[in-house]
Design a protein around this motif. Sequence first.
Motif, PDB file in Angstrom:
ATOM      1  N   UNK A 232       0.824  -1.206   0.000  1.00  0.00           N
ATOM      2  CA  UNK A 232       0.000   0.000   0.000  1.00  0.00           C
ATOM      3  C   UNK A 232       0.861   1.260   0.000  1.00  0.00           C
ATOM      4  N   UNK A 233       0.236   2.387  -0.237  1.00  0.00           N
ATOM      5  CA  UNK A 233       0.941   3.666  -0.267  1.00  0.00           C
ATOM      6  C   UNK A 233       1.463   4.028   1.115  1.00  0.00           C
ATOM      7  N   UNK A 234       2.539   4.842   1.122  1.00  0.00           N
ATOM      8  CA  UNK A 234       3.095   5.277   2.400  1.00  0.00           C
ATOM      9  C   UNK A 234       2.088   6.117   3.194  1.00  0.00           C
ATOM     10  N   UNK A 235       1.303   6.915   2.489  1.00  0.00           N
ATOM     11  CA  UNK A 235       0.308   7.748   3.170  1.00  0.00           C
ATOM     12  C   UNK A 235      -0.664   6.900   3.978  1.00  0.00           C
ATOM     13  N   UNK A 236      -0.978   5.705   3.483  1.00  0.00           N
ATOM     14  CA  UNK A 236      -1.923   4.829   4.181  1.00  0.00           C
ATOM     15  C   UNK A 236      -1.392   4.428   5.548  1.00  0.00           C
ATOM     16  N   UNK A 237      -0.096   4.144   5.621  1.00  0.00           N
ATOM     17  CA  UNK A 237       0.500   3.760   6.901  1.00  0.00           C
ATOM     18  C   UNK A 237       0.446   4.905   7.902  1.00  0.00           C
ATOM     19  N   UNK A 238       0.853   6.094   7.478  1.00  0.00           N
ATOM     20  CA  UNK A 238       0.866   7.236   8.393  1.00  0.00           C
ATOM     21  C   UNK A 238      -0.550   7.612   8.840  1.00  0.00           C
ATOM     22  N   UNK A 239      -1.496   7.526   7.919  1.00  0.00           N
ATOM     23  CA  UNK A 239      -2.874   7.841   8.287  1.00  0.00           C
ATOM     24  C   UNK A 239      -3.445   6.782   9.227  1.00  0.00           C
ATOM     25  N   UNK A 240      -3.050   5.526   9.061  1.00  0.00           N
ATOM     26  CA  UNK A 240      -3.503   4.463   9.966  1.00  0.00           C
ATOM     27  C   UNK A 240      -3.084   4.755  11.398  1.00  0.00           C
ATOM     28  N   UNK A 241      -1.820   5.122  11.579  1.00  0.00           N
ATOM     29  CA  UNK A 241      -1.315   5.428  12.932  1.00  0.00           C
ATOM     30  C   UNK A 241      -1.993   6.681  13.487  1.00  0.00           C
ATOM     31  N   UNK A 242      -2.238   7.661  12.621  1.00  0.00           N
ATOM     32  CA  UNK A 242      -2.917   8.885  13.070  1.00  0.00           C
ATOM     33  C   UNK A 242      -4.333   8.573  13.548  1.00  0.00           C
ATOM     34  N   UNK A 243      -5.059   7.747  12.796  1.00  0.00           N
ATOM     35  CA  UNK A 243      -6.416   7.351  13.197  1.00  0.00           C
ATOM     36  C   UNK A 243      -6.380   6.583  14.509  1.00  0.00           C
ATOM     37  N   UNK A 244      -5.414   5.677  14.629  1.00  0.00           N
ATOM     38  CA  UNK A 244      -5.277   4.863  15.838  1.00  0.00           C
ATOM     39  C   UNK A 244      -5.069   5.733  17.075  1.00  0.00           C
ATOM     40  N   UNK A 245      -4.121   6.675  17.007  1.00  0.00           N
ATOM     41  CA  UNK A 245      -3.814   7.519  18.163  1.00  0.00           C
ATOM     42  C   UNK A 245      -4.971   8.453  18.508  1.00  0.00           C
ATOM     43  N   UNK A 246      -5.589   9.039  17.497  1.00  0.00           N
ATOM     44  CA  UNK A 246      -6.693   9.966  17.758  1.00  0.00           C
ATOM     45  C   UNK A 246      -7.897   9.244  18.353  1.00  0.00           C
ATOM     46  N   UNK A 247      -8.089   7.969  17.973  1.00  0.00           N
ATOM     47  CA  UNK A 247      -9.196   7.192  18.531  1.00  0.00           C
ATOM     48  C   UNK A 247      -8.903   6.770  19.965  1.00  0.00           C
ATOM     49  N   UNK A 248      -7.694   6.262  20.207  1.00  0.00           N
ATOM     50  CA  UNK A 248      -7.363   5.748  21.533  1.00  0.00           C
ATOM     51  C   UNK A 248      -7.323   6.846  22.595  1.00  0.00           C
ATOM     52  N   UNK A 249      -7.084   8.085  22.187  1.00  0.00           N
ATOM     53  CA  UNK A 249      -7.030   9.145  23.193  1.00  0.00           C
ATOM     54  C   UNK A 249      -8.422   9.602  23.651  1.00  0.00           C
ATOM     55  N   UNK A 250      -9.466   9.165  22.945  1.00  0.00           N
ATOM     56  CA  UNK A 250     -10.825   9.528  23.355  1.00  0.00           C
ATOM     57  C   UNK A 250     -11.670   8.313  23.719  1.00  0.00           C
ATOM     58  N   UNK A 251     -11.181   7.113  23.404  1.00  0.00           N
ATOM     59  CA  UNK A 251     -11.976   5.906  23.639  1.00  0.00           C
ATOM     60  C   UNK A 251     -11.100   4.826  24.262  1.00  0.00           C
ATOM     61  N   UNK A 252     -11.513   4.353  25.416  1.00  0.00           N
ATOM     62  CA  UNK A 252     -10.777   3.274  26.080  1.00  0.00           C
ATOM     63  C   UNK A 252     -11.243   1.928  25.535  1.00  0.00           C
ATOM     64  N   UNK A 253     -10.287   1.101  25.131  1.00  0.00           N
ATOM     65  CA  UNK A 253     -10.616  -0.232  24.631  1.00  0.00           C
ATOM     66  C   UNK A 253      -9.808  -1.259  25.418  1.00  0.00           C
TER      67      UNK A 253
END
Length: 449
Positions: A232-253
């Motif tokens: 996959x594109x490099x942008x996909x990897x960076x966006x995946x980590x960005x989504x992960x961090x932004x989600x985990x900081x507002x939602x406990x799993x």
Amino acid sequence: MFRSVFVSSSGEFRKPWMDVDKENPVHMMGKGNVHVPGLKRAALADRPNFANKVANTKFRTVLHVNKALDSVHSRTHWMIPGVPWVADEVWERMTRHCNRHLKPMANKVTVTQGTARRGEKPVTYVDTLQRDSRAKDTAERLMQDRKVWRASILESRRTVVSTKTTVEDIDAGDSEMPHLCSEYVKDIYAYLMDLEVKQAVRPGYLKGYKITAHMRAVLIDWLIRVHSRFQMLQETLYLTVAILDRFLQVKSVSPNKLQLVGVAALLLASKYEEAQIDAPEIKELADITDNNYTTTQIRQMERMLLRCLNFELGRPLALHFLRRASKAANGTVKNHMLAKYLMELTLLDYDMVHYRPSEIAAASLCLSQLLLGGLPWTSTEQHYTTYDEVHLKPIMQHIAKNIVVNEGNTTFKAVKEKYLESKLMNVTRLSELQLSTVKSLAAPLLDNH
């Protein structure tokens, strides 16, 4: 100097002295009604509160002068876009004049009491007479100063333009290539830098959660391998980590759902960045988790991610800013590739989640230049990244720490193995990564660990 103001029994004003929304108060001061003295009446129905009404009249007079100042300040901002300090200077000059002349005159308003008939009903009124003889001189002085301010604004515009010419315009030769958007690329990056602040990740956001920084690093190392497997594109990897961090900081799993969040984040990022034919199918992502999660669970988590992020997926990525910085540096492909390697190492570093993507990109390129030939951080790079070397040094120390730790790391090897490939110039094997410069930069942080 002030227009008639009628007051109801409840004390509400029916019309203001100045209509600051329709006229520039500086223009109003040049009209005849500014300095022509005369009786200004305000009807009052509540005689016992006469003293309070008079005080309120004077207070509202000063209040409207303040509103007039704010109006001039806001109107001046669009006169010279991108030079807000000019508007601030004009506002400060007007404030000094109003404090010296207009507000004292408002406090010296002469108030008398009498009766009059309004229709068939007798009412009490207040006569406010402006007797200050300096009103006309003040208005003329303000009008004259306005001409001076306008001249200074035009001169400031010329100064700013001449200052910008001292920095190389890296987009000057791109006018014949429409895909580079040379006409508004500067505005695009200004918007991205504003957006990365609005979508920031706070430091230490996992505090109090069952998920630890080590668990996060294990997940991202696995996601890097999955990303490489699907090419996959490099942008996909960076966006995946960005989504992960932004989600985990507002939602406990729970820890057993962490991989599910990572897979759903990868699916969401691939839909955003990849072409439809290249994006992995949800069944493939379910298979790669050894079928620990069903396609239904992945879809449910995907919907939860979108709701928590309010469908705001367009977070600026460090990769975007690195391309801009590399263009400003006019560096080699090797410099750019090493910076990409250093930048990808930061994805696993929980201590760096709060740094802005633009900061990480600039610091990675700055360290890359330092290691490959000791190249300086130029004024052009500083101008287009907005960061000087002093600001970037603490971030460079974190990146250097990642280099040292990664050399002897046997757990998180995905990035190191990825950049061993020839198409990525075998960056991991560069002898420059073993220099004492890296260890000396990382020393303060390694000592703390």
